[in-house]
Design a protein around this motif. Structure first.
Motif, mmCIF file in Angstrom:
data_model
loop_
_atom_site.group_PDB
_atom_site.id
_atom_site.type_symbol
_atom_site.label_atom_id
_atom_site.label_comp_id
_atom_site.label_asym_id
_atom_site.label_seq_id
_atom_site.Cartn_x
_atom_site.Cartn_y
_atom_site.Cartn_z
ATOM 1 N N LEU A 158 7.018 13.922 -21.307
ATOM 2 C CA LEU A 158 7.048 12.633 -20.621
ATOM 3 C C LEU A 158 6.559 12.777 -19.186
ATOM 4 N N LEU A 159 5.847 11.765 -18.714
ATOM 5 C CA LEU A 159 5.494 11.682 -17.303
ATOM 6 C C LEU A 159 6.332 10.567 -16.700
ATOM 7 N N LEU A 160 7.281 10.938 -15.884
ATOM 8 C CA LEU A 160 8.199 9.959 -15.313
ATOM 9 C C LEU A 160 7.893 9.777 -13.833
ATOM 10 N N ILE A 161 7.672 8.528 -13.428
ATOM 11 C CA ILE A 161 7.468 8.248 -12.008
ATOM 12 C C ILE A 161 8.740 7.702 -11.379
ATOM 13 N N SER A 162 9.795 7.607 -12.153
ATOM 14 C CA SER A 162 11.069 7.106 -11.658
ATOM 15 C C SER A 162 12.013 8.278 -11.395
ATOM 16 N N GLY A 191 0.824 -1.214 0.000
ATOM 17 C CA GLY A 191 0.000 0.000 0.000
ATOM 18 C C GLY A 191 0.850 1.251 0.000
ATOM 19 N N TYR A 192 1.903 1.276 0.803
ATOM 20 C CA TYR A 192 2.777 2.451 0.862
ATOM 21 C C TYR A 192 3.496 2.659 -0.468
ATOM 22 N N SER A 193 3.887 1.580 -1.122
ATOM 23 C CA SER A 193 4.540 1.702 -2.420
ATOM 24 C C SER A 193 3.586 2.295 -3.462
ATOM 25 N N PHE A 194 2.327 1.881 -3.448
ATOM 26 C CA PHE A 194 1.349 2.471 -4.363
ATOM 27 C C PHE A 194 1.113 3.945 -4.038
ATOM 28 N N ILE A 195 1.102 4.294 -2.773
ATOM 29 C CA ILE A 195 0.931 5.695 -2.385
ATOM 30 C C ILE A 195 2.106 6.527 -2.894
ATOM 31 N N ILE A 196 3.313 6.004 -2.767
ATOM 32 C CA ILE A 196 4.485 6.714 -3.290
ATOM 33 C C ILE A 196 4.343 6.926 -4.793
ATOM 34 N N THR A 197 3.889 5.905 -5.513
ATOM 35 C CA THR A 197 3.732 6.014 -6.965
ATOM 36 C C THR A 197 2.699 7.070 -7.332
ATOM 37 N N THR A 248 0.940 -2.671 -20.903
ATOM 38 C CA THR A 248 2.207 -3.225 -20.423
ATOM 39 C C THR A 248 2.837 -2.292 -19.400
ATOM 40 N N TYR A 249 2.819 -0.988 -19.679
ATOM 41 C CA TYR A 249 3.381 -0.008 -18.746
ATOM 42 C C TYR A 249 2.626 -0.042 -17.419
ATOM 43 N N ILE A 250 1.300 -0.058 -17.492
ATOM 44 C CA ILE A 250 0.486 -0.090 -16.270
ATOM 45 C C ILE A 250 0.727 -1.387 -15.503
ATOM 46 N N GLY A 251 0.816 -2.499 -16.204
ATOM 47 C CA GLY A 251 1.089 -3.774 -15.558
ATOM 48 C C GLY A 251 2.447 -3.800 -14.875
ATOM 49 N N LEU A 252 3.443 -3.218 -15.513
ATOM 50 C CA LEU A 252 4.773 -3.160 -14.897
ATOM 51 C C LEU A 252 4.800 -2.223 -13.688
ATOM 52 N N VAL A 253 4.023 -1.157 -13.723
ATOM 53 C CA VAL A 253 3.915 -0.268 -12.556
ATOM 54 C C VAL A 253 3.292 -1.030 -11.390
ATOM 55 N N ILE A 254 2.235 -1.761 -11.671
ATOM 56 C CA ILE A 254 1.597 -2.556 -10.616
ATOM 57 C C ILE A 254 2.569 -3.619 -10.102
ATOM 58 N N ALA A 255 3.281 -4.269 -11.012
ATOM 59 C CA ALA A 255 4.218 -5.329 -10.610
ATOM 60 C C ALA A 255 5.346 -4.787 -9.736
ATOM 61 N N PHE A 256 5.939 -3.656 -10.111
ATOM 62 C CA PHE A 256 7.055 -3.177 -9.295
ATOM 63 C C PHE A 256 6.570 -2.682 -7.945
ATOM 64 N N ASN A 257 5.343 -2.174 -7.864
ATOM 65 C CA ASN A 257 4.809 -1.762 -6.564
ATOM 66 C C ASN A 257 4.564 -2.970 -5.655
ATOM 67 N N VAL A 258 4.035 -4.027 -6.221
ATOM 68 C CA VAL A 258 3.805 -5.239 -5.427
ATOM 69 C C VAL A 258 5.140 -5.840 -4.981
ATOM 70 N N ILE A 259 6.105 -5.906 -5.883
ATOM 71 C CA ILE A 259 7.417 -6.445 -5.523
ATOM 72 C C ILE A 259 8.091 -5.569 -4.470
ATOM 73 N N ASN A 260 8.059 -4.263 -4.669
ATOM 74 C CA ASN A 260 8.686 -3.338 -3.723
ATOM 75 C C ASN A 260 8.053 -3.445 -2.339
ATOM 76 N N GLY A 261 6.734 -3.448 -2.292
ATOM 77 C CA GLY A 261 6.048 -3.545 -1.011
ATOM 78 C C GLY A 261 6.274 -4.869 -0.318
ATOM 79 N N ALA A 262 6.281 -5.938 -1.094
ATOM 80 C CA ALA A 262 6.506 -7.261 -0.507
ATOM 81 C C ALA A 262 7.916 -7.378 0.053
ATOM 82 N N ILE A 263 8.890 -6.893 -0.675
ATOM 83 C CA ILE A 263 10.274 -6.954 -0.190
ATOM 84 C C ILE A 263 10.445 -6.076 1.045
ATOM 85 N N PRO A 316 9.275 -0.201 -15.303
ATOM 86 C CA PRO A 316 8.383 0.067 -16.433
ATOM 87 C C PRO A 316 9.084 0.673 -17.645
ATOM 88 N N TYR A 317 10.235 1.288 -17.427
ATOM 89 C CA TYR A 317 10.960 1.913 -18.533
ATOM 90 C C TYR A 317 11.984 0.976 -19.153
#
Length: 139
Positions: free
Chosen positions: A40-44, A15-21, A113-128, A103-104
């Motif tokens: 460009l809209l960069l979230i990185s 949840g915190y990772s999604f909030i950061i994003t 694909t971009y949205i899926g990768l954003v969701i994936a990195f947030n889940v991975i980041n939060g889980a770790i 995502p980049y």
């Protein structure tokens, strides 16, 4: 630490990772209003430092503020009970810097694909981050 506390830490980290994003996306939009040379809209924050340095600096400052915001504690009782939250904020912030590049890394013409990768990195980041807090606090 038991499995229930670990699952709460992992869920909180996700949840915190999604909030950061979301905050980084809003920050990117605000920077675009005042500094429009790029569309460009960069979230990185790391990538933004190289592509649009002003946006990268602003995003890193906002990320640091998000991590520092979890630190003001006045009493020792509060300090002990919020230690895992502060540790989670640090781990999620550091993980966000690295994993937000995912995502980049893949160039495809599909926005799904971009949205899926954003969701994936947030889940991975939060889980770790949640798992790391559970392991550190479990000792």
């Amino acid at each position: 630490m038991n499995s229930r506390q670990m699952s709460y830490s992992v869920a909180t980290g996700i949840g915190y990772s999604f909030i950061i994003t979301i905050i980084m996306f809003i920050t990117s939009l605000v920077v675009k209003l005042f500094y429009p040379p790029s569309n460009l809209l960069l979230i990185s924050p790391i990538l933004a430092l190289f592509v649009i340095p002003a946006e990268g600096i602003v995003e890193i400052v906002v990320l640091a503020i998000l991590v520092i915001f979890s630190y003001p504690v006045r009493t020792s009782v509060e300090k002990e009970s919020f230690l895992s939250i502060r540790t989670l904020a640090i781990y999620a912030g550091i993980g966000y810097l690295v994993l937000s590049l995912m995502p980049y890394a893949f160039k495809v013409p599909y926005p799904q694909t971009y949205i899926g990768l954003v969701i994936a990195f947030n889940v991975i980041n939060g889980a770790i981050a949640g798992l790391a807090v559970s392991l550190v606090r479990g000792k």
